[in-house]
Scaffold this motif. Structure first.
Motif, PDB file in Angstrom:
ATOM      1  N   HIS A  98      -7.079   2.324   1.815  1.00 46.15           N
ATOM      2  CA  HIS A  98      -6.630   3.136   0.673  1.00 46.15           C
ATOM      3  C   HIS A  98      -6.887   2.381  -0.631  1.00 46.15           C
TER       4      HIS A  98
ATOM      5  N   CYS B 163      -6.177  -1.568   0.005  1.00 42.72           N
ATOM      6  CA  CYS B 163      -5.442  -2.022   1.180  1.00 42.72           C
ATOM      7  C   CYS B 163      -6.464  -2.456   2.221  1.00 42.72           C
TER       8      CYS B 163
ATOM      9  N   CYS C 186       0.255   3.163   3.634  1.00 46.36           N
ATOM     10  CA  CYS C 186       0.711   2.648   4.932  1.00 46.36           C
ATOM     11  C   CYS C 186       1.789   1.574   4.822  1.00 46.36           C
TER      12      CYS C 186
ATOM     13  N   SER D 174       1.534  -1.466   4.021  1.00 51.44           N
ATOM     14  CA  SER D 174       1.066  -2.803   4.367  1.00 51.44           C
ATOM     15  C   SER D 174       1.098  -3.695   3.133  1.00 51.44           C
TER      16      SER D 174
ATOM     17  N   CYS E 126      -5.743  -0.324   5.742  1.00 52.38           N
ATOM     18  CA  CYS E 126      -6.129   1.079   5.968  1.00 52.38           C
ATOM     19  C   CYS E 126      -7.259   1.559   5.062  1.00 52.38           C
TER      20      CYS E 126
ATOM     21  N   CYS F 188       0.852  -1.184   0.000  1.00 50.88           N
ATOM     22  CA  CYS F 188       0.000   0.000   0.000  1.00 50.88           C
ATOM     23  C   CYS F 188       0.892   1.240   0.000  1.00 50.88           C
TER      24      CYS F 188
END
Length: 63
Positions: A60, A55, A36, A38, A58, A33
């Protein structure tokens, strides 16, 4: 549900847990992501047929 299906679902969870504990820093598609960092990324199809990513950590969304 049949017991064999439940066992397979449990096995998938075990695979996910073992990858996380092994320090896996890449998602299966090699994506992170951008917001973040991730690796919990899912590929989704857009209304116009394009491919986007979301994601799951979060929320996104990008393409």
């Amino acid at each position: 549900m049949q017991t064999s299906v439940l066992k397979e679902v449990g096995d998938l969870g075990d695979l996910r847990d073992s990858a996380a504990s092994a320090g896996s820093d890449r998602s299966p598609a090699g994506l992170r992501c951008p917001a973040c960092q991730s690796v919990s990324v899912a590929q989704v199809l857009g209304d116009n047929g394009g491919v986007s990513y979301v994601c799951t950590a979060c929320g996104h969304i990008w393409s």
